[in-house]
Design a protein around this motif. Structure first.
Motif, PDB file in Angstrom:
ATOM      1  N   GLU A 370      39.213  20.678  35.948  1.00  0.00           N
ATOM      2  CA  GLU A 370      39.015  21.670  34.872  1.00  0.00           C
ATOM      3  C   GLU A 370      37.754  22.517  35.067  1.00  0.00           C
ATOM      4  O   GLU A 370      37.713  23.677  34.695  1.00  0.00           O
ATOM      5  N   TRP A 371      36.713  21.881  35.573  1.00  0.00           N
ATOM      6  CA  TRP A 371      35.451  22.616  35.760  1.00  0.00           C
ATOM      7  C   TRP A 371      35.132  22.826  37.245  1.00  0.00           C
ATOM      8  O   TRP A 371      34.017  23.183  37.587  1.00  0.00           O
ATOM      9  N   ASP A 372      36.107  22.622  38.117  1.00  0.00           N
ATOM     10  CA  ASP A 372      35.833  22.800  39.547  1.00  0.00           C
ATOM     11  C   ASP A 372      36.053  24.270  39.898  1.00  0.00           C
ATOM     12  O   ASP A 372      37.031  24.649  40.531  1.00  0.00           O
ATOM     13  N   VAL A 373      35.110  25.125  39.465  1.00  0.00           N
ATOM     14  CA  VAL A 373      35.338  26.562  39.465  1.00  0.00           C
ATOM     15  C   VAL A 373      34.991  27.241  40.785  1.00  0.00           C
ATOM     16  O   VAL A 373      35.238  28.434  40.969  1.00  0.00           O
ATOM     17  N   GLY A 374      34.381  26.510  41.731  1.00  0.00           N
ATOM     18  CA  GLY A 374      34.083  27.075  43.053  1.00  0.00           C
ATOM     19  C   GLY A 374      33.041  28.178  43.030  1.00  0.00           C
ATOM     20  O   GLY A 374      32.977  29.002  43.945  1.00  0.00           O
ATOM     21  N   THR A 375      32.207  28.199  41.992  1.00  0.00           N
ATOM     22  CA  THR A 375      31.111  29.176  41.931  1.00  0.00           C
ATOM     23  C   THR A 375      30.024  28.621  41.011  1.00  0.00           C
ATOM     24  O   THR A 375      30.126  27.484  40.537  1.00  0.00           O
ATOM     25  N   MET A 376      28.995  29.426  40.769  1.00  0.00           N
ATOM     26  CA  MET A 376      27.912  28.981  39.885  1.00  0.00           C
ATOM     27  C   MET A 376      28.279  29.268  38.435  1.00  0.00           C
ATOM     28  O   MET A 376      28.796  30.351  38.127  1.00  0.00           O
ATOM     29  N   ALA A 377      28.014  28.317  37.542  1.00  0.00           N
ATOM     30  CA  ALA A 377      28.315  28.538  36.124  1.00  0.00           C
ATOM     31  C   ALA A 377      27.288  27.844  35.247  1.00  0.00           C
ATOM     32  O   ALA A 377      26.838  26.737  35.573  1.00  0.00           O
ATOM     33  N   ASN A 378      26.916  28.484  34.159  1.00  0.00           N
ATOM     34  CA  ASN A 378      26.212  27.779  33.084  1.00  0.00           C
ATOM     35  C   ASN A 378      27.281  27.168  32.199  1.00  0.00           C
ATOM     36  O   ASN A 378      28.445  27.585  32.233  1.00  0.00           O
ATOM     37  N   VAL A 379      26.888  26.201  31.386  1.00  0.00           N
ATOM     38  CA  VAL A 379      27.885  25.466  30.605  1.00  0.00           C
ATOM     39  C   VAL A 379      28.681  26.401  29.693  1.00  0.00           C
ATOM     40  O   VAL A 379      29.898  26.243  29.528  1.00  0.00           O
ATOM     41  N   GLU A 380      28.026  27.426  29.115  1.00  0.00           N
ATOM     42  CA  GLU A 380      28.741  28.321  28.194  1.00  0.00           C
ATOM     43  C   GLU A 380      29.732  29.238  28.902  1.00  0.00           C
ATOM     44  O   GLU A 380      30.511  29.931  28.245  1.00  0.00           O
ATOM     45  N   ASP A 381      29.735  29.251  30.249  1.00  0.00           N
ATOM     46  CA  ASP A 381      30.729  30.032  30.999  1.00  0.00           C
ATOM     47  C   ASP A 381      32.052  29.272  31.110  1.00  0.00           C
ATOM     48  O   ASP A 381      33.047  29.828  31.563  1.00  0.00           O
ATOM     49  N   LEU A 382      32.029  27.991  30.767  1.00  0.00           N
ATOM     50  CA  LEU A 382      33.176  27.102  31.029  1.00  0.00           C
ATOM     51  C   LEU A 382      33.862  26.731  29.722  1.00  0.00           C
ATOM     52  O   LEU A 382      33.235  26.779  28.656  1.00  0.00           O
ATOM     53  N   PRO A 383      35.150  26.326  29.787  1.00  0.00           N
ATOM     54  CA  PRO A 383      35.829  25.960  28.532  1.00  0.00           C
ATOM     55  C   PRO A 383      35.143  24.751  27.873  1.00  0.00           C
ATOM     56  O   PRO A 383      34.962  23.715  28.519  1.00  0.00           O
ATOM     57  N   PRO A 384      34.729  24.878  26.598  1.00  0.00           N
ATOM     58  CA  PRO A 384      33.968  23.789  25.974  1.00  0.00           C
ATOM     59  C   PRO A 384      34.816  22.601  25.535  1.00  0.00           C
ATOM     60  O   PRO A 384      34.328  21.469  25.498  1.00  0.00           O
TER      61      PRO A 384
END
Ligand code: NDP
Length: 417
Positions: A370-384
């Protein structure tokens, strides 16, 4: 399953090691590395003693100077780690991130990078170091989740949840962090005093009317009446997530409030005014050269030694104000954690617990995809919601207060890793 390398062997790492073990059906082998091998071995031993492993598996200790990128790369390759949880000191972030980018391992941390030569980092915090490397992560397809502790971390997910589910427009977020616990000592810091005091000796920054506003520490006080911990006093403080939440979610007012009692402020003020928090060496009449802050650290209790006697609770959350269906709305999204319960479960106090558990939840979501987005992310960029669902299951439930109504939020319909 994805093997995990934990970097650091402090209070937060202790929680991370136990929680990884409790979820090793999702997370595979667990490796712990810091400069002091004995600390890593003691952590591995405590995982075995508490029978934390969910299914039979490996927990191994390693000696590592994580500033040495080649050595970190070699350890990632040797252990087959696909996820690195960096809970070492905040000076290590850039070196550990380099090792992840070069090996393809996913990266998780819980605080912004700091330059040890600076007294404290000033805004724009994430843009000083981390965000400069976004393109590199993207090119390498490396998932790098920044600030996945409680604050920053869970409070960023609360902000995103508010934006997604509770508001048409968010105008203000006040992040409130109250530790209503007691360690029973005259004076102590909950973390390494050198790192802890750095947070409070510099200027205080908040995001107000869409611009940075500067104050002095302990200049702006606000009192709250919070669930469970009750009436609490807090002071405007600078914090990493004020930057990312304001920028990534486009919110015009984001402030961070940290609870401090009068006694803490008195002792801190005396130490500071006497020059005892200085990192600059002084020479004694006997010709000895000493760094005052190092002396203060040496005489204060070791933060890890506080955990067995810690009692009481923490309450950390986001007070969010905005508009829904044309009407003003205000909600508090929060968690309450218990120091003694944390110690009984994983051998650390509640603050390390609230910081460590989310980093493991993030690792579980990388392992589950679910969070294996293959780039840089802050937590608020991801589905909570998947994150808050895992947190609910592994020890940090989310509560909501609106007017008189208080409820534990249910995320069980969210995808499970
Ligand atoms: P500690 O100071 O207790 O531990 C830091 C660890 O880092 C030590 O075990 C130390 O290992 C290790 N370390 C330092 N330098 C190196 C190095 N060069 N190579 C390898 N290991 C190294 O910190 P905490 O456990 O309290 O906190 C860990 C992190 O979590 C910090 O970055 C802190 O800011 C963050 N945090 C985040 C929170 C949140 O909610 N987001 C809340 C609390 C903390 P050794 O002693 O062996 O040298």
């Amino acid at each position: 399953k994805k093997n995990v390398l934990i970097i650091g062997a402090g209070g937060v790492a202790q929680v991370v090691a136990h929680k990884c073990a409790q979820n090793n059906d999702v997370l595979g082998d667990i490796h712990i590395a810091s400069r002091t091998l004995a600390k890593c071995q003691a952590m591995a031993q405590s995982v075995r003693e508490k029978n934390s492993l969910k299914v039979p598996g490996t927990v191994e200790a390693h000696q590592l100077d994580a500033l040495d990128v080649a050595a970190t790369k070699a350890l990632i390759e040797k252990t087959g780690a696909q996820i690195v949880i960096n809970v070492g000191s905040p000076f290590l972030n850039m070196a550990v991130m380099s090792a992840c980018i070069e090996t393809g391992a996913a990266y998780i941390d819980t605080a912004i990078h700091e330059d040890p030569a600076k007294v404290c980092e000033t805004p724009p915090w994430y843009a000083n170091y981390e965000w400069k490397r976004r393109a590199e992560c993207e090119k390498a397809g490396v998932t790098a989740i920044l600030g996945a502790g409680f604050d920053p971390g869970v409070v960023n997910a609360y902000a995103k949840l508010a934006v997604d589910d509770y508001f048409d427009r968010v105008d203000e977020i006040d992040i409130i962090d109250i530790n209503a616990g007691s360690h029973g000592r005259y004076f102590a810091t909950n973390f390494d005093p050198e790192i802890n005091f750095r947070e409070f000796t510099g200027r205080v920054w908040s995001w107000q009317d869409s611009k940075w506003t500067e104050n002095k520490m302990f200049e702006v006080r606000k009192d709250w009446d919070l669930p469970v911990v009750g009436k609490s006093q807090s002071y405007l403080t600078g914090h990493d997530e004020v930057h990312s939440i304001s920028q990534r979610l486009g919110i015009p007012n984001v402030r961070f409030w940290m609870g401090f009692g009068d006694h803490y402020i008195n002792v801190f003020t005396v130490l500071k005014n006497l020059g005892l928090l200085s990192e600059h060496p002084v020479r004694t009449a006997e010709g000895l050269e000493v760094v005052p802050l190092k002396v203060v650290k040496a005489v204060l209790p070791d933060p890890a030694s506080l955990a067995p006697d810690y009692t009481g609770k923490t309450c950390i959350g986001d007070l969010v104000k905005g508009v829904k269906d044309g009407k003003p709305r205000e909600v508090l999204i929060y968690n309450v954690a218990d120091h003694k319960q944390a110690y009984d479960e994983v051998g650390s106090q509640g603050i390390s617990y609230t910081a460590g558990v989310p980093a493991v939840a993030a690792a579980m979501l990388i392992a589950g995809g679910e969070w294996d987005v293959g780039t840089m992310a802050n937590v608020e960029d991801l589905p909570p919601r998947p994150f808050l669902a895992v947190l609910d299951r592994i020890g940090l439930p989310t509560w909501l207060r609106e007017g008189e109504r208080e409820e534990r939020l249910d995320f069980s319909d969210s995808a499970r890793p």
